[in-house]
Write a protein that holds these residues in place. Structure first.
Motif, PDB file in Angstrom:
ATOM      1  N   GLY A 123      13.202  29.142  -7.568  1.00 38.71           N
ATOM      2  CA  GLY A 123      14.027  28.518  -8.591  1.00 38.71           C
ATOM      3  C   GLY A 123      14.918  27.421  -8.054  1.00 38.71           C
ATOM      4  O   GLY A 123      15.881  27.028  -8.713  1.00 38.71           O
ATOM      5  N   GLY A 124      14.602  26.892  -6.878  1.00 35.81           N
ATOM      6  CA  GLY A 124      15.463  25.914  -6.220  1.00 35.81           C
ATOM      7  C   GLY A 124      15.456  24.516  -6.806  1.00 35.81           C
ATOM      8  O   GLY A 124      16.315  23.707  -6.492  1.00 35.81           O
ATOM      9  N   PHE A 125      14.493  24.228  -7.662  1.00 34.73           N
ATOM     10  CA  PHE A 125      14.422  22.906  -8.298  1.00 34.73           C
ATOM     11  C   PHE A 125      15.177  23.000  -9.625  1.00 34.73           C
ATOM     12  O   PHE A 125      14.607  23.134 -10.701  1.00 34.73           O
ATOM     13  CB  PHE A 125      12.954  22.512  -8.508  1.00 34.73           C
ATOM     14  CG  PHE A 125      12.753  21.135  -9.069  1.00 34.73           C
ATOM     15  CD1 PHE A 125      13.104  20.010  -8.344  1.00 34.73           C
ATOM     16  CD2 PHE A 125      12.185  20.956 -10.320  1.00 34.73           C
ATOM     17  CE1 PHE A 125      12.899  18.731  -8.861  1.00 34.73           C
ATOM     18  CE2 PHE A 125      11.976  19.690 -10.849  1.00 34.73           C
ATOM     19  CZ  PHE A 125      12.343  18.576 -10.123  1.00 34.73           C
ATOM     20  N   TYR A 126      16.496  22.978  -9.540  1.00 33.40           N
ATOM     21  CA  TYR A 126      17.353  23.162 -10.709  1.00 33.40           C
ATOM     22  C   TYR A 126      18.598  22.311 -10.513  1.00 33.40           C
ATOM     23  O   TYR A 126      19.248  22.401  -9.468  1.00 33.40           O
ATOM     24  CB  TYR A 126      17.722  24.647 -10.870  1.00 33.40           C
ATOM     25  CG  TYR A 126      18.351  24.970 -12.203  1.00 33.40           C
ATOM     26  CD1 TYR A 126      17.585  25.002 -13.362  1.00 33.40           C
ATOM     27  CD2 TYR A 126      19.707  25.239 -12.308  1.00 33.40           C
ATOM     28  CE1 TYR A 126      18.155  25.297 -14.590  1.00 33.40           C
ATOM     29  CE2 TYR A 126      20.290  25.534 -13.531  1.00 33.40           C
ATOM     30  CZ  TYR A 126      19.503  25.562 -14.677  1.00 33.40           C
ATOM     31  OH  TYR A 126      20.076  25.835 -15.888  1.00 33.40           O
ATOM     32  N   GLY A 127      18.944  21.514 -11.497  1.00 33.11           N
ATOM     33  CA  GLY A 127      19.977  20.495 -11.351  1.00 33.11           C
ATOM     34  C   GLY A 127      21.398  20.908 -11.678  1.00 33.11           C
ATOM     35  O   GLY A 127      22.199  20.067 -12.078  1.00 33.11           O
ATOM     36  N   GLN A 128      21.727  22.171 -11.509  1.00 31.51           N
ATOM     37  CA  GLN A 128      23.103  22.638 -11.701  1.00 31.51           C
ATOM     38  C   GLN A 128      23.412  23.710 -10.669  1.00 31.51           C
ATOM     39  O   GLN A 128      22.517  24.364 -10.140  1.00 31.51           O
ATOM     40  CB  GLN A 128      23.306  23.240 -13.104  1.00 31.51           C
ATOM     41  CG  GLN A 128      23.200  22.254 -14.229  1.00 31.51           C
ATOM     42  CD  GLN A 128      23.374  22.909 -15.599  1.00 31.51           C
ATOM     43  OE1 GLN A 128      23.325  24.123 -15.746  1.00 31.51           O
ATOM     44  NE2 GLN A 128      23.563  22.089 -16.614  1.00 31.51           N
ATOM     45  N   ILE A 143      17.437  18.004  -7.995  1.00 31.99           N
ATOM     46  CA  ILE A 143      16.194  17.692  -8.709  1.00 31.99           C
ATOM     47  C   ILE A 143      15.699  16.274  -8.379  1.00 31.99           C
ATOM     48  O   ILE A 143      14.944  15.685  -9.132  1.00 31.99           O
ATOM     49  CB  ILE A 143      16.355  17.909 -10.229  1.00 31.99           C
ATOM     50  CG1 ILE A 143      17.605  17.218 -10.774  1.00 31.99           C
ATOM     51  CG2 ILE A 143      16.372  19.399 -10.554  1.00 31.99           C
ATOM     52  CD1 ILE A 143      17.801  17.340 -12.279  1.00 31.99           C
ATOM     53  N   SER A 144      16.113  15.796  -7.231  1.00 33.36           N
ATOM     54  CA  SER A 144      15.663  14.478  -6.766  1.00 33.36           C
ATOM     55  C   SER A 144      14.275  14.594  -6.140  1.00 33.36           C
ATOM     56  O   SER A 144      13.812  15.684  -5.789  1.00 33.36           O
ATOM     57  CB  SER A 144      16.643  13.939  -5.721  1.00 33.36           C
ATOM     58  OG  SER A 144      16.578  14.739  -4.544  1.00 33.36           O
ATOM     59  N   VAL A 145      13.620  13.455  -5.996  1.00 31.54           N
ATOM     60  CA  VAL A 145      12.324  13.417  -5.333  1.00 31.54           C
ATOM     61  C   VAL A 145      12.449  13.931  -3.910  1.00 31.54           C
ATOM     62  O   VAL A 145      11.621  14.731  -3.441  1.00 31.54           O
ATOM     63  CB  VAL A 145      11.734  11.988  -5.359  1.00 31.54           C
ATOM     64  CG1 VAL A 145      10.484  11.888  -4.493  1.00 31.54           C
ATOM     65  CG2 VAL A 145      11.434  11.570  -6.787  1.00 31.54           C
ATOM     66  N   GLU A 149      10.408  17.154  -2.515  1.00 32.25           N
ATOM     67  CA  GLU A 149       9.515  17.052  -1.347  1.00 32.25           C
ATOM     68  C   GLU A 149       9.887  18.080  -0.293  1.00 32.25           C
ATOM     69  O   GLU A 149       9.011  18.729   0.288  1.00 32.25           O
ATOM     70  CB  GLU A 149       9.585  15.642  -0.750  1.00 32.25           C
ATOM     71  CG  GLU A 149       8.860  14.592  -1.559  1.00 32.25           C
ATOM     72  CD  GLU A 149       8.938  13.221  -0.920  1.00 32.25           C
ATOM     73  OE1 GLU A 149       7.904  12.525  -0.940  1.00 32.25           O
ATOM     74  OE2 GLU A 149      10.010  12.836  -0.408  1.00 32.25           O
ATOM     75  N   LYS A 150      11.181  18.264  -0.069  1.00 37.22           N
ATOM     76  CA  LYS A 150      11.650  19.258   0.906  1.00 37.22           C
ATOM     77  C   LYS A 150      11.256  20.670   0.477  1.00 37.22           C
ATOM     78  O   LYS A 150      10.754  21.466   1.283  1.00 37.22           O
ATOM     79  CB  LYS A 150      13.161  19.150   1.061  1.00 37.22           C
ATOM     80  CG  LYS A 150      13.781  20.127   2.031  1.00 37.22           C
ATOM     81  CD  LYS A 150      15.300  19.899   2.111  1.00 37.22           C
ATOM     82  CE  LYS A 150      15.971  20.802   3.103  1.00 37.22           C
ATOM     83  NZ  LYS A 150      16.063  22.184   2.680  1.00 37.22           N
ATOM     84  N   GLU A 180      19.595  16.905 -17.367  1.00 39.81           N
ATOM     85  CA  GLU A 180      18.862  17.247 -16.149  1.00 39.81           C
ATOM     86  C   GLU A 180      17.356  17.307 -16.386  1.00 39.81           C
ATOM     87  O   GLU A 180      16.560  17.024 -15.485  1.00 39.81           O
ATOM     88  CB  GLU A 180      19.340  18.599 -15.592  1.00 39.81           C
ATOM     89  CG  GLU A 180      20.761  18.588 -15.061  1.00 39.81           C
ATOM     90  CD  GLU A 180      21.820  18.893 -16.117  1.00 39.81           C
ATOM     91  OE1 GLU A 180      22.985  19.090 -15.729  1.00 39.81           O
ATOM     92  OE2 GLU A 180      21.492  18.933 -17.328  1.00 39.81           O
ATOM     93  N   ARG A 181      16.958  17.654 -17.595  1.00 36.83           N
ATOM     94  CA  ARG A 181      15.530  17.761 -17.904  1.00 36.83           C
ATOM     95  C   ARG A 181      14.816  16.418 -17.757  1.00 36.83           C
ATOM     96  O   ARG A 181      13.676  16.362 -17.291  1.00 36.83           O
ATOM     97  CB  ARG A 181      15.334  18.312 -19.315  1.00 36.83           C
ATOM     98  CG  ARG A 181      15.755  19.750 -19.459  1.00 36.83           C
ATOM     99  CD  ARG A 181      15.718  20.186 -20.928  1.00 36.83           C
ATOM    100  NE  ARG A 181      16.212  21.526 -21.100  1.00 36.83           N
ATOM    101  CZ  ARG A 181      15.443  22.619 -21.143  1.00 36.83           C
ATOM    102  NH1 ARG A 181      14.143  22.501 -21.020  1.00 36.83           N
ATOM    103  NH2 ARG A 181      15.980  23.813 -21.297  1.00 36.83           N
ATOM    104  N   THR A 182      15.473  15.338 -18.169  1.00 34.26           N
ATOM    105  CA  THR A 182      14.842  14.028 -18.043  1.00 34.26           C
ATOM    106  C   THR A 182      14.734  13.606 -16.580  1.00 34.26           C
ATOM    107  O   THR A 182      13.753  12.966 -16.189  1.00 34.26           O
ATOM    108  CB  THR A 182      15.608  12.960 -18.854  1.00 34.26           C
ATOM    109  OG1 THR A 182      16.946  12.874 -18.392  1.00 34.26           O
ATOM    110  CG2 THR A 182      15.606  13.294 -20.342  1.00 34.26           C
ATOM    111  N   ILE A 183      15.719  13.980 -15.780  1.00 28.63           N
ATOM    112  CA  ILE A 183      15.646  13.696 -14.340  1.00 28.63           C
ATOM    113  C   ILE A 183      14.488  14.482 -13.725  1.00 28.63           C
ATOM    114  O   ILE A 183      13.713  13.955 -12.921  1.00 28.63           O
ATOM    115  CB  ILE A 183      16.978  14.042 -13.640  1.00 28.63           C
ATOM    116  CG1 ILE A 183      18.122  13.193 -14.192  1.00 28.63           C
ATOM    117  CG2 ILE A 183      16.847  13.856 -12.122  1.00 28.63           C
ATOM    118  CD1 ILE A 183      19.506  13.644 -13.736  1.00 28.63           C
TER     119      ILE A 183
END
Length: 195
Positions: A123-128, A143-145, A149-150, A180-183
């Protein structure tokens, strides 16, 4: 926006599976969209909580089982087939009083249940991030590229479900996780992730 974002992330990105909240106003549209995506896994996103809290007494296993059965049948009706898996809104299936019920039920229906079998969950790809009072705080760097990638480089051997919440902007989306969803969608569609 959520339905269209998920489909875009499947058709042009790395998303291979999604979950359906069967009682949402656009659930029928989501099921219809999914039928145009051969190979997209669609599971039941079992929902007994919302932003205001529980909709059902989470200690009442009879009520939970009745609600699970109802949502499962609605999911089958909408999809025209059984779901590929089960997960839950706010991860309620992992609560100690509910996990045995959901685990037994999913086994009886031969459906994988998130974070309980051989498929690992990330669950690490989460923007909060959440403070000690469980108040959310924006963290777009998660939630950056570069961060995705990491995460992908560090996944363990085997199959891992990497959670994401892609969407196009929609003014009617009532969510504390809207921008955050759009990012996330932009990141999931980025050419660096696709290679």
């Amino acid at each position: 926006g959520v339905n269209e974002g998920i489909i875009a992330a499947y058709k042009h990105g790395i998303v291979r599976s999604t979950s359906l909240m069967v009682d949402r106003p656009l659930a029928r549209e989501a099921a219809f969209f999914s039928k145009s995506c051969a190979g997209l896994g669609v599971g039941l996103h079992f929902a007994v909580t919302d932003t205001q809290g529980p909709k059902v007494d989470l200690c009442d296993v009879v009520a939970i089982e009745r609600e699970l059965r109802r949502q499962y049948h609605r999911c089958c009706d909408l999809l025209g087939q059984k779901p590929t898996h089960i997960d839950s809104h706010h991860h309620v299936h992992m609560r100690k009083e509910l996990l045995p019920l959901l685990s037994d039920w999913s086994s009886a229906h031969r459906l994988p249940l998130r974070n309980t079998g051989t498929i690992q969950y990330n669950g690490g790809f989460y923007g909060q991030w959440y403070d000690e009072e469980w108040q959310p705080h924006p963290a777009p760097e998660f939630i950056s590229v570069d961060n995705l990638e990491k995460i992908l480089r560090e996944l363990p051997y085997g199959v891992t479900e990497l959670a994401c919440h892609p969407a196009y902007f929609s003014p009617d989306l009532d969510s504390s996780y809207a921008s955050e969803r759009t990012i996330e969608l932009t990141t999931l569609l980025d050419s660096r992730i696709l290679t």
